[in-house]
Design a protein around this motif. Structure first.
Motif, PDB file in Angstrom:
ATOM      1  N   ARG A  50     -60.120 110.237   1.152  1.00  0.00           N
ATOM      2  CA  ARG A  50     -59.555 110.967   0.016  1.00  0.00           C
ATOM      3  C   ARG A  50     -60.496 110.930  -1.180  1.00  0.00           C
ATOM      4  NH1 ARG A  50     -57.281 109.293  -4.352  1.00  0.00           N
ATOM      5  NH2 ARG A  50     -56.978 107.158  -3.626  1.00  0.00           N
ATOM      6  N   LEU A  51     -61.037 109.756  -1.491  1.00  0.00           N
ATOM      7  CA  LEU A  51     -61.943 109.626  -2.628  1.00  0.00           C
ATOM      8  C   LEU A  51     -63.252 110.378  -2.399  1.00  0.00           C
ATOM      9  CD1 LEU A  51     -61.311 105.872  -3.457  1.00  0.00           C
ATOM     10  CD2 LEU A  51     -60.817 107.820  -4.976  1.00  0.00           C
ATOM     11  N   LEU A  52     -63.769 110.333  -1.188  1.00  0.00           N
ATOM     12  CA  LEU A  52     -65.003 111.060  -0.900  1.00  0.00           C
ATOM     13  C   LEU A  52     -64.813 112.565  -1.063  1.00  0.00           C
ATOM     14  CD1 LEU A  52     -66.433 109.073   2.149  1.00  0.00           C
ATOM     15  CD2 LEU A  52     -67.277 109.077  -0.211  1.00  0.00           C
ATOM     16  N   VAL A  53     -63.700 113.079  -0.582  1.00  0.00           N
ATOM     17  CA  VAL A  53     -63.417 114.508  -0.743  1.00  0.00           C
ATOM     18  C   VAL A  53     -63.319 114.857  -2.229  1.00  0.00           C
ATOM     19  CG1 VAL A  53     -61.671 116.298  -0.352  1.00  0.00           C
ATOM     20  CG2 VAL A  53     -62.393 114.825   1.528  1.00  0.00           C
ATOM     21  N   ALA A  54     -62.648 114.026  -3.000  1.00  0.00           N
ATOM     22  CA  ALA A  54     -62.530 114.257  -4.445  1.00  0.00           C
ATOM     23  C   ALA A  54     -63.893 114.265  -5.126  1.00  0.00           C
ATOM     24  CB  ALA A  54     -61.632 113.193  -5.077  1.00  0.00           C
ATOM     25  N   ALA A  55     -64.845 113.533  -4.555  1.00  0.00           N
ATOM     26  CA  ALA A  55     -66.188 113.444  -5.124  1.00  0.00           C
ATOM     27  C   ALA A  55     -67.135 114.501  -4.572  1.00  0.00           C
ATOM     28  CB  ALA A  55     -66.757 112.049  -4.872  1.00  0.00           C
ATOM     29  N   GLY A  56     -66.659 115.355  -3.664  1.00  0.00           N
ATOM     30  CA  GLY A  56     -67.521 116.377  -3.087  1.00  0.00           C
ATOM     31  C   GLY A  56     -68.339 115.888  -1.919  1.00  0.00           C
ATOM     32  N   SER A  57     -67.791 114.949  -1.174  1.00  0.00           N
ATOM     33  CA  SER A  57     -68.487 114.372  -0.027  1.00  0.00           C
ATOM     34  C   SER A  57     -67.514 114.300   1.147  1.00  0.00           C
ATOM     35  CB  SER A  57     -69.034 112.982  -0.393  1.00  0.00           C
ATOM     36  OG  SER A  57     -69.857 112.488   0.641  1.00  0.00           O
ATOM     37  N   GLY A  58     -67.826 113.478   2.108  1.00  0.00           N
ATOM     38  CA  GLY A  58     -66.973 113.278   3.271  1.00  0.00           C
ATOM     39  C   GLY A  58     -67.506 112.134   4.103  1.00  0.00           C
ATOM     40  N   LYS A  59     -66.718 111.708   5.081  1.00  0.00           N
ATOM     41  CA  LYS A  59     -67.118 110.531   5.858  1.00  0.00           C
ATOM     42  C   LYS A  59     -68.421 110.745   6.625  1.00  0.00           C
ATOM     43  CE  LYS A  59     -64.110 111.399   9.841  1.00  0.00           C
ATOM     44  NZ  LYS A  59     -63.010 110.830  10.628  1.00  0.00           N
ATOM     45  N   GLU A  60     -68.735 111.988   6.966  1.00  0.00           N
ATOM     46  CA  GLU A  60     -69.991 112.260   7.675  1.00  0.00           C
ATOM     47  C   GLU A  60     -71.212 112.116   6.774  1.00  0.00           C
ATOM     48  OE1 GLU A  60     -68.347 116.031   6.026  1.00  0.00           O
ATOM     49  OE2 GLU A  60     -67.492 114.387   7.158  1.00  0.00           O
ATOM     50  N   HIS A  61     -70.988 111.901   5.464  1.00  0.00           N
ATOM     51  CA  HIS A  61     -72.088 111.754   4.513  1.00  0.00           C
ATOM     52  C   HIS A  61     -72.191 110.327   3.958  1.00  0.00           C
ATOM     53  CE1 HIS A  61     -72.794 116.005   4.763  1.00  0.00           C
ATOM     54  NE2 HIS A  61     -71.507 116.199   4.590  1.00  0.00           N
ATOM     55  N   ILE A  62     -71.474 109.395   4.582  1.00  0.00           N
ATOM     56  CA  ILE A  62     -71.590 107.995   4.153  1.00  0.00           C
ATOM     57  C   ILE A  62     -72.973 107.485   4.525  1.00  0.00           C
ATOM     58  CG2 ILE A  62     -70.714 105.639   4.434  1.00  0.00           C
ATOM     59  CD1 ILE A  62     -67.961 106.851   5.008  1.00  0.00           C
ATOM     60  N   LEU A  63     -73.640 106.893   3.559  1.00  0.00           N
ATOM     61  CA  LEU A  63     -74.966 106.332   3.778  1.00  0.00           C
ATOM     62  C   LEU A  63     -74.897 104.874   4.209  1.00  0.00           C
ATOM     63  CD1 LEU A  63     -76.574 107.779   0.537  1.00  0.00           C
ATOM     64  CD2 LEU A  63     -76.711 108.734   2.860  1.00  0.00           C
ATOM     65  N   MET A  64     -73.999 104.115   3.564  1.00  0.00           N
ATOM     66  CA  MET A  64     -73.896 102.679   3.811  1.00  0.00           C
ATOM     67  C   MET A  64     -72.463 102.226   3.596  1.00  0.00           C
ATOM     68  SD  MET A  64     -75.550 100.030   4.706  1.00  0.00           S
ATOM     69  CE  MET A  64     -75.243  98.286   4.789  1.00  0.00           C
ATOM     70  N   ALA A  65     -71.997 101.360   4.469  1.00  0.00           N
ATOM     71  CA  ALA A  65     -70.677 100.747   4.320  1.00  0.00           C
ATOM     72  C   ALA A  65     -70.838  99.233   4.404  1.00  0.00           C
ATOM     73  CB  ALA A  65     -69.731 101.225   5.414  1.00  0.00           C
ATOM     74  N   THR A  66     -70.148  98.537   3.522  1.00  0.00           N
ATOM     75  CA  THR A  66     -70.084  97.079   3.580  1.00  0.00           C
ATOM     76  C   THR A  66     -68.623  96.712   3.754  1.00  0.00           C
ATOM     77  OG1 THR A  66     -71.989  96.903   2.110  1.00  0.00           O
ATOM     78  CG2 THR A  66     -70.661  94.911   2.428  1.00  0.00           C
ATOM     79  N   VAL A 113     -71.151 103.851   0.016  1.00  0.00           N
ATOM     80  CA  VAL A 113     -72.021 104.709  -0.784  1.00  0.00           C
ATOM     81  C   VAL A 113     -72.266 105.938   0.077  1.00  0.00           C
ATOM     82  CG1 VAL A 113     -74.287 104.960  -1.867  1.00  0.00           C
ATOM     83  CG2 VAL A 113     -73.100 102.727  -1.925  1.00  0.00           C
ATOM     84  N   ALA A 114     -72.116 107.123  -0.524  1.00  0.00           N
ATOM     85  CA  ALA A 114     -72.259 108.350   0.233  1.00  0.00           C
ATOM     86  C   ALA A 114     -73.086 109.373  -0.537  1.00  0.00           C
ATOM     87  CB  ALA A 114     -70.872 108.938   0.543  1.00  0.00           C
ATOM     88  N   ALA A 115     -73.570 110.359   0.187  1.00  0.00           N
ATOM     89  CA  ALA A 115     -74.270 111.481  -0.434  1.00  0.00           C
ATOM     90  C   ALA A 115     -73.233 112.530  -0.843  1.00  0.00           C
ATOM     91  CB  ALA A 115     -75.262 112.096   0.557  1.00  0.00           C
ATOM     92  N   ARG A 116     -73.445 113.122  -2.000  1.00  0.00           N
ATOM     93  CA  ARG A 116     -72.582 114.200  -2.470  1.00  0.00           C
ATOM     94  C   ARG A 116     -73.167 115.509  -1.964  1.00  0.00           C
ATOM     95  NH1 ARG A 116     -70.828 115.192  -8.722  1.00  0.00           N
ATOM     96  NH2 ARG A 116     -69.031 116.479  -8.266  1.00  0.00           N
ATOM     97  N   ILE A 117     -72.310 116.350  -1.380  1.00  0.00           N
ATOM     98  CA  ILE A 117     -72.806 117.609  -0.815  1.00  0.00           C
ATOM     99  C   ILE A 117     -72.297 118.829  -1.565  1.00  0.00           C
ATOM    100  CG2 ILE A 117     -73.246 116.706   1.481  1.00  0.00           C
ATOM    101  CD1 ILE A 117     -70.415 118.052   2.140  1.00  0.00           C
ATOM    102  N   GLU A 118     -71.233 118.651  -2.381  1.00  0.00           N
ATOM    103  CA  GLU A 118     -70.657 119.770  -3.125  1.00  0.00           C
ATOM    104  C   GLU A 118     -70.682 119.465  -4.612  1.00  0.00           C
ATOM    105  OE1 GLU A 118     -66.690 120.419  -1.792  1.00  0.00           O
ATOM    106  OE2 GLU A 118     -67.277 120.537   0.302  1.00  0.00           O
TER     107      GLU A 118
END
Length: 119
Positions: A50-66, A113-118
């Motif tokens: 939900r937060l990634l979508v709100a930020a213009g990203s998505g789970k396929e654009h996650i760079l790193m997860a801890t 941490v993810a990349a923003r695509i939109e």
């Protein structure tokens, strides 16, 4: 460059976007009473998505997860939820560690941490 804060509060924002990078605060399951690691992980992953979508990203654009686990013995329980959710074609880098979390009801905390695509 501007900095965008998503769901800011007094102490922290749930997500911060700078340039094309999205930083999420550590996510824990909002309702933890009586739930196990798999259920908490599923709830957290929903919040992350939900937060990634709100930020213009998505789970396929996650760079790193801890991932922080209160008990590393629950690693396979957490992975049951993670493996069902993570992008199979675009998996992120990931680290999982055992840590004392901020309350005994919390069994899992995830930071991404993810990349923003939109924009």
């Amino acid at each position: 460059m501007t900095i965008e804060r998503i769901e800011p509060g007094q102490r922290m924002a749930q997500a911060v976007v700078h340039s094309d990078t999205v930083y999420l605060a550590g996510q824990v399951a909002a309702d933890t009473v009586g739930t196990g690691v798999t259920a908490q992980t599923q709830a957290i992953l929903g919040q992350i998505e939900r937060l990634l979508v709100a930020a213009g990203s998505g789970k396929e654009h996650i760079l790193m997860a801890t991932i922080y686990l209160a008990d590393i013995a629950t690693f396979s329980e957490m992975n049951a939820a993670w493996d069902a959710w993570v992008s199979k074609d675009n998996p992120p880098g990931r680290a999982t560690v055992e840590a004392k979390l901020c309350g005994s009801a919390f069994l899992v905390e995830i930071v991404v941490v993810a990349a923003r695509i939109e924009r």
